[in-house]
Design a protein around this motif. Structure first.
Motif, PDB file in Angstrom:
ATOM      1  N   ALA A  54       0.836  -1.208   0.000  1.00 36.19           N
ATOM      2  CA  ALA A  54       0.000   0.000   0.000  1.00 36.19           C
ATOM      3  C   ALA A  54       0.867   1.254   0.000  1.00 36.19           C
ATOM      4  CB  ALA A  54      -0.942  -0.003   1.199  1.00 36.19           C
ATOM      5  N   SER A  55       1.921   1.258   0.795  1.00 35.72           N
ATOM      6  CA  SER A  55       2.777   2.448   0.868  1.00 35.72           C
ATOM      7  C   SER A  55       3.556   2.681  -0.424  1.00 35.72           C
ATOM      8  CB  SER A  55       3.733   2.344   2.056  1.00 35.72           C
ATOM      9  OG  SER A  55       4.726   1.375   1.817  1.00 35.72           O
ATOM     10  N   GLN A  56       3.837   1.611  -1.183  1.00 35.68           N
ATOM     11  CA  GLN A  56       4.608   1.739  -2.417  1.00 35.68           C
ATOM     12  C   GLN A  56       3.727   1.980  -3.650  1.00 35.68           C
ATOM     13  OE1 GLN A  56       7.918  -1.159  -2.875  1.00 35.68           O
ATOM     14  NE2 GLN A  56       7.329  -1.832  -0.824  1.00 35.68           N
ATOM     15  N   THR A  57       2.421   1.827  -3.493  1.00 34.54           N
ATOM     16  CA  THR A  57       1.519   1.984  -4.644  1.00 34.54           C
ATOM     17  C   THR A  57       0.461   3.046  -4.378  1.00 34.54           C
ATOM     18  OG1 THR A  57       0.062   0.228  -3.836  1.00 34.54           O
ATOM     19  CG2 THR A  57       1.795  -0.413  -5.385  1.00 34.54           C
ATOM     20  N   ARG A  58       0.739   3.934  -3.469  1.00 33.95           N
ATOM     21  CA  ARG A  58      -0.234   4.913  -2.991  1.00 33.95           C
ATOM     22  C   ARG A  58      -1.003   5.611  -4.112  1.00 33.95           C
ATOM     23  NH1 ARG A  58       2.524   7.508   1.435  1.00 33.95           N
ATOM     24  NH2 ARG A  58       1.831   5.679   2.543  1.00 33.95           N
ATOM     25  N   ASN A  59      -0.333   6.070  -5.153  1.00 31.08           N
ATOM     26  CA  ASN A  59      -0.991   6.841  -6.215  1.00 31.08           C
ATOM     27  C   ASN A  59      -1.207   6.048  -7.495  1.00 31.08           C
ATOM     28  OD1 ASN A  59      -1.089   9.197  -4.606  1.00 31.08           O
ATOM     29  ND2 ASN A  59       1.056   9.584  -5.082  1.00 31.08           N
ATOM     30  N   ALA A  60      -0.827   4.798  -7.510  1.00 26.05           N
ATOM     31  CA  ALA A  60      -0.960   4.002  -8.736  1.00 26.05           C
ATOM     32  C   ALA A  60      -2.383   3.455  -8.863  1.00 26.05           C
ATOM     33  CB  ALA A  60       0.030   2.847  -8.711  1.00 26.05           C
ATOM     34  N   PRO A  61      -2.971   3.565 -10.050  1.00 22.38           N
ATOM     35  CA  PRO A  61      -4.307   2.981 -10.238  1.00 22.38           C
ATOM     36  C   PRO A  61      -4.204   1.457 -10.314  1.00 22.38           C
ATOM     37  CG  PRO A  61      -3.482   3.862 -12.305  1.00 22.38           C
ATOM     38  CD  PRO A  61      -2.477   4.234 -11.239  1.00 22.38           C
ATOM     39  N   LEU A  62      -5.286   0.785  -9.965  1.00 22.55           N
ATOM     40  CA  LEU A  62      -5.320  -0.668 -10.094  1.00 22.55           C
ATOM     41  C   LEU A  62      -5.221  -1.047 -11.560  1.00 22.55           C
ATOM     42  CD1 LEU A  62      -8.164  -1.712  -7.625  1.00 22.55           C
ATOM     43  CD2 LEU A  62      -5.728  -2.156  -7.391  1.00 22.55           C
ATOM     44  N   LEU A  63      -4.435  -2.073 -11.839  1.00 29.47           N
ATOM     45  CA  LEU A  63      -4.313  -2.544 -13.214  1.00 29.47           C
ATOM     46  C   LEU A  63      -5.574  -3.306 -13.604  1.00 29.47           C
ATOM     47  CD1 LEU A  63      -0.607  -3.771 -13.188  1.00 29.47           C
ATOM     48  CD2 LEU A  63      -1.506  -1.624 -14.090  1.00 29.47           C
ATOM     49  N   GLU A  64      -6.029  -3.063 -14.801  1.00 28.81           N
ATOM     50  CA  GLU A  64      -7.222  -3.726 -15.332  1.00 28.81           C
ATOM     51  C   GLU A  64      -6.785  -4.825 -16.290  1.00 28.81           C
ATOM     52  OE1 GLU A  64     -10.316  -2.930 -14.452  1.00 28.81           O
ATOM     53  OE2 GLU A  64      -9.771  -1.176 -13.267  1.00 28.81           O
ATOM     54  N   GLY A  65      -7.577  -5.861 -16.412  1.00 29.47           N
ATOM     55  CA  GLY A  65      -7.312  -6.910 -17.396  1.00 29.47           C
ATOM     56  C   GLY A  65      -6.137  -7.791 -17.016  1.00 29.47           C
ATOM     57  N   HIS A 123      -6.997  -6.024  -9.223  1.00 26.15           N
ATOM     58  CA  HIS A 123      -8.226  -6.317  -8.486  1.00 26.15           C
ATOM     59  C   HIS A 123      -8.171  -7.680  -7.811  1.00 26.15           C
ATOM     60  CE1 HIS A 123     -10.413  -2.789  -9.835  1.00 26.15           C
ATOM     61  NE2 HIS A 123      -9.912  -2.994 -11.042  1.00 26.15           N
ATOM     62  N   ASP A 124      -7.670  -8.670  -8.538  1.00 24.11           N
ATOM     63  CA  ASP A 124      -7.655 -10.039  -8.024  1.00 24.11           C
ATOM     64  C   ASP A 124      -6.539 -10.807  -8.722  1.00 24.11           C
ATOM     65  OD1 ASP A 124      -9.086 -13.047  -8.222  1.00 24.11           O
ATOM     66  OD2 ASP A 124      -9.317 -11.979  -6.318  1.00 24.11           O
ATOM     67  N   ASP A 125      -5.980 -11.786  -8.030  1.00 23.54           N
ATOM     68  CA  ASP A 125      -4.866 -12.520  -8.632  1.00 23.54           C
ATOM     69  C   ASP A 125      -5.292 -13.402  -9.811  1.00 23.54           C
ATOM     70  OD1 ASP A 125      -6.055 -14.490  -7.086  1.00 23.54           O
ATOM     71  OD2 ASP A 125      -4.289 -14.862  -5.857  1.00 23.54           O
ATOM     72  N   HIS A 126      -6.575 -13.522 -10.068  1.00 23.79           N
ATOM     73  CA  HIS A 126      -6.988 -14.256 -11.278  1.00 23.79           C
ATOM     74  C   HIS A 126      -6.597 -13.499 -12.543  1.00 23.79           C
ATOM     75  CE1 HIS A 126     -10.444 -11.496 -11.476  1.00 23.79           C
ATOM     76  NE2 HIS A 126     -10.516 -11.854 -12.741  1.00 23.79           N
ATOM     77  N   GLN A 127      -6.209 -12.229 -12.419  1.00 25.54           N
ATOM     78  CA  GLN A 127      -5.765 -11.439 -13.567  1.00 25.54           C
ATOM     79  C   GLN A 127      -4.367 -11.851 -14.039  1.00 25.54           C
ATOM     80  OE1 GLN A 127      -7.287  -7.619 -11.394  1.00 25.54           O
ATOM     81  NE2 GLN A 127      -6.536  -7.004 -13.398  1.00 25.54           N
ATOM     82  N   ILE A 128      -3.628 -12.584 -13.226  1.00 27.78           N
ATOM     83  CA  ILE A 128      -2.272 -12.995 -13.595  1.00 27.78           C
ATOM     84  C   ILE A 128      -2.369 -14.050 -14.691  1.00 27.78           C
ATOM     85  CG2 ILE A 128      -0.119 -14.055 -12.822  1.00 27.78           C
ATOM     86  CD1 ILE A 128      -0.868 -13.031  -9.974  1.00 27.78           C
TER      87      ILE A 128
END
Length: 133
Positions: free
Chosen positions: A43-54, A89-94
């Motif tokens: 959380a501290s390292q991704t504070r301003n990064a949007p969640l990756l989609e797809g 969002h979820d590790d199923h995106q990997i």
């Protein structure tokens, strides 16, 4: 691309993940604490990064604390769980993952993580028979 580093101290293996209490399985205290510490660092390292989609690709480089034999594969569940909700969002995106043992770093053992979206051209080469419907 999102780059993160987690110190070795917050990692716990899947071997430490659950114990049996009566007829139920529960997460161990050690695993719960490690997961929470890892999530706070993510959380501290991704504070301003949007969640990756797809679909995403995850690359990991493990810098081990010593030369003992270890299986980094046993650490992946905690790492994937820690990234959920902060990186994707979820590790199923990997859809693609690669990890390597980069050697021993006694002074600063860690895992370096890179996560990036898979381009449509990359997806053509990824098998889709992973149990999805």
């Amino acid at each position: 691309m999102i780059r993160l580093t987690l110190p070795w101290a917050v990692l716990a293996t899947t071997n430490d993940r659950v114990n049996r209490v009566g007829d139920r399985l529960r997460l161990t205290r050690r695993y719960r604490e490690a997961k929470e510490a890892a999530r706070m660092l993510v959380a501290s390292q991704t504070r301003n990064a949007p969640l990756l989609e797809g679909p995403v690709e995850v690359r990991l480089r493990f810098h081990m604390p010593d030369a003992r034999r270890r299986d980094p594969d046993n650490l992946l569940k905690l790492i994937h769980d820690a990234l959920t909700g902060f990186v994707y969002h979820d590790d199923h995106q990997i859809r693609r993952q690669a990890w390597e043992v980069a050697g021993v770093d006694r002074a600063r053992p860690r895992v370096e993580i890179e996560v990036e979206p898979l381009a449509a051209a990359d997806m053509e080469r990824v098998p889709t028979n992973q149990g999805e419907r």
